[in-house]
Motif scaffolding. Sequence first.
Motif, PDB file in Angstrom:
ATOM      1  N   LEU A  20      12.132  79.245  44.476  1.00  0.00           N
ATOM      2  CA  LEU A  20      11.894  79.028  46.024  1.00  0.00           C
ATOM      3  C   LEU A  20      12.681  77.720  46.643  1.00  0.00           C
ATOM      4  CD1 LEU A  20       8.367  80.386  46.353  1.00  0.00           C
ATOM      5  CD2 LEU A  20      10.656  81.465  47.140  1.00  0.00           C
ATOM      6  N   VAL A  21      12.429  76.525  45.653  1.00  0.00           N
ATOM      7  CA  VAL A  21      12.721  75.459  46.019  1.00  0.00           C
ATOM      8  C   VAL A  21      14.277  75.367  46.116  1.00  0.00           C
ATOM      9  CG1 VAL A  21      12.919  72.955  45.360  1.00  0.00           C
ATOM     10  CG2 VAL A  21      10.774  74.012  45.179  1.00  0.00           C
ATOM     11  N   LEU A  22      14.861  75.856  45.129  1.00  0.00           N
ATOM     12  CA  LEU A  22      16.342  76.055  45.038  1.00  0.00           C
ATOM     13  C   LEU A  22      16.738  76.566  46.463  1.00  0.00           C
ATOM     14  CD1 LEU A  22      16.983  76.331  41.155  1.00  0.00           C
ATOM     15  CD2 LEU A  22      17.949  74.465  42.808  1.00  0.00           C
ATOM     16  N   ALA A  23      16.164  77.922  46.704  1.00  0.00           N
ATOM     17  CA  ALA A  23      16.700  78.819  47.705  1.00  0.00           C
ATOM     18  C   ALA A  23      16.484  77.979  49.047  1.00  0.00           C
ATOM     19  CB  ALA A  23      16.031  80.112  47.802  1.00  0.00           C
ATOM     20  N   ALA A  24      15.352  77.005  49.288  1.00  0.00           N
ATOM     21  CA  ALA A  24      15.087  76.465  50.307  1.00  0.00           C
ATOM     22  C   ALA A  24      16.221  75.355  50.493  1.00  0.00           C
ATOM     23  CB  ALA A  24      13.843  75.939  50.357  1.00  0.00           C
ATOM     24  N   ALA A  25      16.692  74.731  49.267  1.00  0.00           N
ATOM     25  CA  ALA A  25      17.713  73.659  49.525  1.00  0.00           C
ATOM     26  C   ALA A  25      18.897  74.171  49.935  1.00  0.00           C
ATOM     27  CB  ALA A  25      17.467  72.823  48.162  1.00  0.00           C
ATOM     28  N   GLU A  26      18.857  75.520  49.669  1.00  0.00           N
ATOM     29  CA  GLU A  26      20.305  76.326  49.877  1.00  0.00           C
ATOM     30  C   GLU A  26      20.509  75.979  51.686  1.00  0.00           C
ATOM     31  OE1 GLU A  26      23.984  77.849  49.782  1.00  0.00           O
ATOM     32  OE2 GLU A  26      22.845  77.222  47.926  1.00  0.00           O
ATOM     33  N   THR A  27      19.380  75.932  52.385  1.00  0.00           N
ATOM     34  CA  THR A  27      19.491  75.973  53.768  1.00  0.00           C
ATOM     35  C   THR A  27      20.117  74.484  54.355  1.00  0.00           C
ATOM     36  OG1 THR A  27      17.277  75.150  53.922  1.00  0.00           O
ATOM     37  CG2 THR A  27      17.682  77.818  54.001  1.00  0.00           C
ATOM     38  N   VAL A  28      20.170  73.493  53.381  1.00  0.00           N
ATOM     39  CA  VAL A  28      20.375  72.279  53.840  1.00  0.00           C
ATOM     40  C   VAL A  28      21.509  71.750  53.252  1.00  0.00           C
ATOM     41  CG1 VAL A  28      18.109  71.697  54.746  1.00  0.00           C
ATOM     42  CG2 VAL A  28      18.737  70.919  52.557  1.00  0.00           C
ATOM     43  N   ALA A  29      22.015  72.301  52.078  1.00  0.00           N
ATOM     44  CA  ALA A  29      22.973  72.031  51.369  1.00  0.00           C
ATOM     45  C   ALA A  29      24.526  72.928  51.746  1.00  0.00           C
ATOM     46  CB  ALA A  29      22.770  71.974  49.820  1.00  0.00           C
ATOM     47  N   PRO A  30      25.267  71.979  51.754  1.00  0.00           N
ATOM     48  CA  PRO A  30      26.624  72.723  51.920  1.00  0.00           C
ATOM     49  C   PRO A  30      27.068  73.902  50.868  1.00  0.00           C
ATOM     50  CG  PRO A  30      27.213  70.656  51.363  1.00  0.00           C
ATOM     51  CD  PRO A  30      25.764  70.843  51.222  1.00  0.00           C
ATOM     52  N   GLY A  31      27.741  74.826  51.431  1.00  0.00           N
ATOM     53  CA  GLY A  31      28.417  75.916  50.169  1.00  0.00           C
ATOM     54  C   GLY A  31      27.102  76.747  50.054  1.00  0.00           C
ATOM     55  N   ALA A  32      27.537  77.627  48.916  1.00  0.00           N
ATOM     56  CA  ALA A  32      26.461  78.517  48.476  1.00  0.00           C
ATOM     57  C   ALA A  32      26.579  78.330  46.854  1.00  0.00           C
ATOM     58  CB  ALA A  32      26.839  79.962  49.180  1.00  0.00           C
ATOM     59  N   PHE A  33      25.587  77.510  46.734  1.00  0.00           N
ATOM     60  CA  PHE A  33      25.848  77.212  45.021  1.00  0.00           C
ATOM     61  C   PHE A  33      24.347  77.341  44.736  1.00  0.00           C
ATOM     62  CE2 PHE A  33      27.252  75.835  41.237  1.00  0.00           C
ATOM     63  CZ  PHE A  33      26.087  75.060  40.577  1.00  0.00           C
ATOM     64  N   LEU A  34      23.455  76.668  45.205  1.00  0.00           N
ATOM     65  CA  LEU A  34      21.867  76.485  45.095  1.00  0.00           C
ATOM     66  C   LEU A  34      21.369  78.104  45.105  1.00  0.00           C
ATOM     67  CD1 LEU A  34      20.700  73.279  46.612  1.00  0.00           C
ATOM     68  CD2 LEU A  34      21.455  73.492  44.163  1.00  0.00           C
ATOM     69  N   LEU A  35      21.772  78.980  45.999  1.00  0.00           N
ATOM     70  CA  LEU A  35      21.183  79.958  45.936  1.00  0.00           C
ATOM     71  C   LEU A  35      21.235  80.877  44.517  1.00  0.00           C
ATOM     72  CD1 LEU A  35      19.985  82.496  47.561  1.00  0.00           C
ATOM     73  CD2 LEU A  35      22.295  83.375  47.996  1.00  0.00           C
ATOM     74  N   TRP A  36      22.303  80.959  43.876  1.00  0.00           N
ATOM     75  CA  TRP A  36      22.762  81.461  42.737  1.00  0.00           C
ATOM     76  C   TRP A  36      21.700  80.958  41.671  1.00  0.00           C
ATOM     77  CZ3 TRP A  36      24.421  85.761  44.456  1.00  0.00           C
ATOM     78  CH2 TRP A  36      25.263  85.610  45.749  1.00  0.00           C
ATOM     79  N   LEU A  37      21.568  79.638  41.582  1.00  0.00           N
ATOM     80  CA  LEU A  37      20.619  78.861  40.575  1.00  0.00           C
ATOM     81  C   LEU A  37      19.198  79.423  40.707  1.00  0.00           C
ATOM     82  CD1 LEU A  37      22.208  75.198  40.326  1.00  0.00           C
ATOM     83  CD2 LEU A  37      22.659  77.390  39.089  1.00  0.00           C
TER      84      LEU A  37
END
Length: 149
Positions: A20-37
């Motif tokens: 959940l933390v990684l998915a939430a961080a994806e919303t503020v980080a550029p690109g689509a990398f943290l979602l997959w992690l």
Amino acid sequence: MNWDAVTGFFTPWGWWVAALVLAAAETVAPGAFLLWLGIAAGLTGLVTLLTGAGWEVQLAVFAVLAVLSVLWGRKWARRHQGSGPSSVSRRADQLPGRTVVLVEPIVHGRGRAELDDTVWEVCGPDAPAGTVMRILRTEGAALIVEPVA
């Protein structure tokens, strides 16, 4: 260092919180990398729940799932987003044939026209302000225009 506190993370709930933390961080980080992690972390939590694996195995499972999910995500993105420029960056390709109204006269081949609430530099034959012009093409940030017959 309290080793029990560190290893206490390695529960299904710990992995799901990380997901959940990684998915939430994806919303503020550029690109689509943290979602997959995040997906890998969530799946690792599921594996942990089903197998009761120790922290060493959990880290290995997460590493493998992280690599696989990132590779799969890149493949998916290429297939669904294409490799060419987006429609936003191809906006100029959509302009030929549209009409604009001169907000400043074209004098010595240069003037200004309004299109969709934006004022553009235009190049074409001299014409007074208020003239309706047709866009022939774009050159850089300028519209090449001709009078509407």
